[in-house]
Design a protein around this motif. Sequence first.
Motif, PDB file in Angstrom:
ATOM      1  N   ILE A  60       0.827  -1.198   0.000  1.00  0.00           N
ATOM      2  CA  ILE A  60       0.000   0.000   0.000  1.00  0.00           C
ATOM      3  C   ILE A  60       0.867   1.256   0.000  1.00  0.00           C
ATOM      4  N   MET A  61       2.172   1.080   0.225  1.00  0.00           N
ATOM      5  CA  MET A  61       3.109   2.196   0.087  1.00  0.00           C
ATOM      6  C   MET A  61       4.510   1.650  -0.114  1.00  0.00           C
ATOM      7  N   GLU A  62       5.243   2.234  -1.052  1.00  0.00           N
ATOM      8  CA  GLU A  62       6.674   2.027  -1.203  1.00  0.00           C
ATOM      9  C   GLU A  62       7.324   3.392  -1.110  1.00  0.00           C
ATOM     10  N   VAL A  63       8.264   3.533  -0.204  1.00  0.00           N
ATOM     11  CA  VAL A  63       8.901   4.828  -0.022  1.00  0.00           C
ATOM     12  C   VAL A  63      10.390   4.612   0.249  1.00  0.00           C
ATOM     13  N   ALA A  64      11.192   5.476  -0.343  1.00  0.00           N
ATOM     14  CA  ALA A  64      12.646   5.338  -0.248  1.00  0.00           C
ATOM     15  C   ALA A  64      13.146   5.713   1.143  1.00  0.00           C
ATOM     16  N   ASP A  65      14.422   5.470   1.356  1.00  0.00           N
ATOM     17  CA  ASP A  65      15.087   5.840   2.605  1.00  0.00           C
ATOM     18  C   ASP A  65      14.979   7.355   2.815  1.00  0.00           C
ATOM     19  N   PHE A  66      14.678   7.766   4.037  1.00  0.00           N
ATOM     20  CA  PHE A  66      14.564   9.193   4.348  1.00  0.00           C
ATOM     21  C   PHE A  66      15.922   9.884   4.415  1.00  0.00           C
ATOM     22  N   ASN A  67      16.991   9.090   4.541  1.00  0.00           N
ATOM     23  CA  ASN A  67      18.351   9.626   4.630  1.00  0.00           C
ATOM     24  C   ASN A  67      18.443  10.681   5.725  1.00  0.00           C
ATOM     25  N   SER A  68      19.073  11.823   5.451  1.00  0.00           N
ATOM     26  CA  SER A  68      19.318  12.820   6.496  1.00  0.00           C
ATOM     27  C   SER A  68      18.036  13.501   6.975  1.00  0.00           C
ATOM     28  N   LEU A  69      16.971  13.409   6.201  1.00  0.00           N
ATOM     29  CA  LEU A  69      15.730  14.067   6.604  1.00  0.00           C
ATOM     30  C   LEU A  69      15.139  13.453   7.867  1.00  0.00           C
ATOM     31  N   ILE A  70      15.400  12.167   8.114  1.00  0.00           N
ATOM     32  CA  ILE A  70      14.808  11.531   9.285  1.00  0.00           C
ATOM     33  C   ILE A  70      15.385  12.110  10.574  1.00  0.00           C
ATOM     34  N   ALA A  71      16.670  12.442  10.571  1.00  0.00           N
ATOM     35  CA  ALA A  71      17.276  13.034  11.767  1.00  0.00           C
ATOM     36  C   ALA A  71      16.650  14.401  12.057  1.00  0.00           C
ATOM     37  N   LEU A  72      16.414  15.185  11.016  1.00  0.00           N
ATOM     38  CA  LEU A  72      15.782  16.493  11.194  1.00  0.00           C
ATOM     39  C   LEU A  72      14.334  16.331  11.632  1.00  0.00           C
ATOM     40  N   SER A  73      13.655  15.339  11.084  1.00  0.00           N
ATOM     41  CA  SER A  73      12.277  15.055  11.471  1.00  0.00           C
ATOM     42  C   SER A  73      12.191  14.731  12.959  1.00  0.00           C
ATOM     43  N   GLN A  74      13.074  13.885  13.441  1.00  0.00           N
ATOM     44  CA  GLN A  74      13.060  13.495  14.844  1.00  0.00           C
ATOM     45  C   GLN A  74      13.455  14.653  15.758  1.00  0.00           C
ATOM     46  N   GLU A  75      14.437  15.430  15.325  1.00  0.00           N
ATOM     47  CA  GLU A  75      14.896  16.551  16.144  1.00  0.00           C
ATOM     48  C   GLU A  75      13.811  17.597  16.339  1.00  0.00           C
ATOM     49  N   HIS A  76      13.001  17.812  15.304  1.00  0.00           N
ATOM     50  CA  HIS A  76      11.991  18.872  15.349  1.00  0.00           C
ATOM     51  C   HIS A  76      10.575  18.345  15.534  1.00  0.00           C
ATOM     52  N   GLN A  77      10.422  17.030  15.780  1.00  0.00           N
ATOM     53  CA  GLN A  77       9.119  16.417  16.024  1.00  0.00           C
ATOM     54  C   GLN A  77       8.111  16.768  14.930  1.00  0.00           C
ATOM     55  N   MET A  78       8.573  16.611  13.690  1.00  0.00           N
ATOM     56  CA  MET A  78       7.737  16.903  12.529  1.00  0.00           C
ATOM     57  C   MET A  78       7.807  15.739  11.553  1.00  0.00           C
ATOM     58  N   PRO A  79       6.778  15.559  10.713  1.00  0.00           N
ATOM     59  CA  PRO A  79       6.861  14.503   9.699  1.00  0.00           C
ATOM     60  C   PRO A  79       7.945  14.825   8.689  1.00  0.00           C
ATOM     61  N   VAL A  80       8.467  13.806   8.071  1.00  0.00           N
ATOM     62  CA  VAL A  80       9.590  13.991   7.160  1.00  0.00           C
ATOM     63  C   VAL A  80       9.195  14.840   5.957  1.00  0.00           C
ATOM     64  N   TYR A  81       7.907  14.847   5.614  1.00  0.00           N
ATOM     65  CA  TYR A  81       7.430  15.625   4.478  1.00  0.00           C
ATOM     66  C   TYR A  81       6.973  17.028   4.877  1.00  0.00           C
ATOM     67  N   GLY A  82       7.118  17.389   6.169  1.00  0.00           N
ATOM     68  CA  GLY A  82       6.645  18.684   6.646  1.00  0.00           C
ATOM     69  C   GLY A  82       7.742  19.633   7.075  1.00  0.00           C
ATOM     70  N   LEU A  83       8.985  19.290   6.781  1.00  0.00           N
ATOM     71  CA  LEU A  83      10.108  20.143   7.169  1.00  0.00           C
ATOM     72  C   LEU A  83      10.097  21.451   6.375  1.00  0.00           C
ATOM     73  N   THR A  84      10.767  22.457   6.902  1.00  0.00           N
ATOM     74  CA  THR A  84      10.762  23.794   6.295  1.00  0.00           C
ATOM     75  C   THR A  84      12.176  24.204   5.890  1.00  0.00           C
ATOM     76  N   PRO A  85      12.303  25.246   5.042  1.00  0.00           N
ATOM     77  CA  PRO A  85      13.643  25.734   4.665  1.00  0.00           C
ATOM     78  C   PRO A  85      14.459  26.178   5.867  1.00  0.00           C
ATOM     79  N   GLU A  86      13.779  26.700   6.903  1.00  0.00           N
ATOM     80  CA  GLU A  86      14.501  27.126   8.100  1.00  0.00           C
ATOM     81  C   GLU A  86      15.177  25.950   8.789  1.00  0.00           C
ATOM     82  N   ILE A  87      14.599  24.771   8.661  1.00  0.00           N
ATOM     83  CA  ILE A  87      15.161  23.575   9.283  1.00  0.00           C
ATOM     84  C   ILE A  87      16.179  22.899   8.372  1.00  0.00           C
ATOM     85  N   VAL A  88      15.826  22.754   7.114  1.00  0.00           N
ATOM     86  CA  VAL A  88      16.660  21.992   6.173  1.00  0.00           C
ATOM     87  C   VAL A  88      17.819  22.812   5.635  1.00  0.00           C
TER      88      VAL A  88
END
Length: 345
Positions: A285-313
């Motif tokens: 029902i879903m195939e999705v690639a490795d989040f790579n470095s985005l997952i660390a930012l997602s966890q640090e900021h308690q946000m979904p990996v697809y919801g990060l902002t330019p200020e964070i990334v």
Amino acid sequence: MGKIVNLFNHKGGVSKTTTVFNLAWMLGKMGKKVIVADFDPQCNLTGMVLGYKGVEDLEGTYKDNPANNIKDALSPAFESKPRQIVGAECIAVPGNDNMLLLPGHIGLAEYETTLGIAQELSGSLLALRNLPGSIRFMLSATAEKYGADYVFVDMSPSLGPVNQNLLMTSDHFIVPLHPDYFSAMALSSLTQVLPRWKSWANTARGIDVLKTADYPFPEPNATFIGAVIQKYRPRNGSASQAFQHWIDQLVAGLRDQLIPSLVKADLLNVNDFKQRTGIDPWEPIMEVADFNSLIALSQEHQMPVYGLTPEIVGRGAIWDQAKASMDIFYKGFEECAKKVIALTA
């Protein structure tokens, strides 16, 4: 009544926690009220949502009465406390008004042995009759308390009594997979385990002592609502050849092993699945690639990996590259959420 949905695979490292968080967040953004329940004693989901670094950060937040974590919410049954199980207090997830957390507790592992004895359905059943139905009772009471549409359960990677109970008293379950040899082996194992668990649940439901317990053992109606394949490395927008080989192996294992065993155990209706989704149940029902470095930012900021902002990334070319990946992740989780809604309606 809120639907209880478990993410389960006894193989670790298949992104159960990140899938629960990102999928639940998407469902919340689509207007569904979602509770995420952390049943893994490692408490990774709890730490991810609350930004905690270790168990010591959690200890100061636990409340016994009214309970605001899984262990204390279940303690009236497991520790024979003189009060009834009620819906637990959940914690609001910052940034998503429709998402709540039922925190985990490292001490939940203490209940594993007692529940295992109760679930042997032996002569000791009378004294422990309230345990097998207590977990579902607590989750349903918590969902009702908050008017939740879903409770998504993050399970530990084990075949222990708590997971057996969680899965067989749930409404639906999803199997997360990683494209590698060990996930292929896990599918073979699940093909044997899940029908045995369903047979146990059918037996438990037929025992009068459990039917008349303070927390009655529910009708075992759990259904498989799909597999999720994550953490492959993409090349030109799709999985690289090496990862595609294992994705093909997983799909074959689902089609030829797991799905037939689930059908036989009445854990899946293939025609109903296809009618609701337009795909065969062995298709992820879903195939999705490795989040790579985005997952660390997602966890640090308690946000979904697809919801990060330019200020964070970061801005410029870094943002352009990250945004392209985030758009793919957003679409993947959005389509998965739609399938989950269709399969649980």
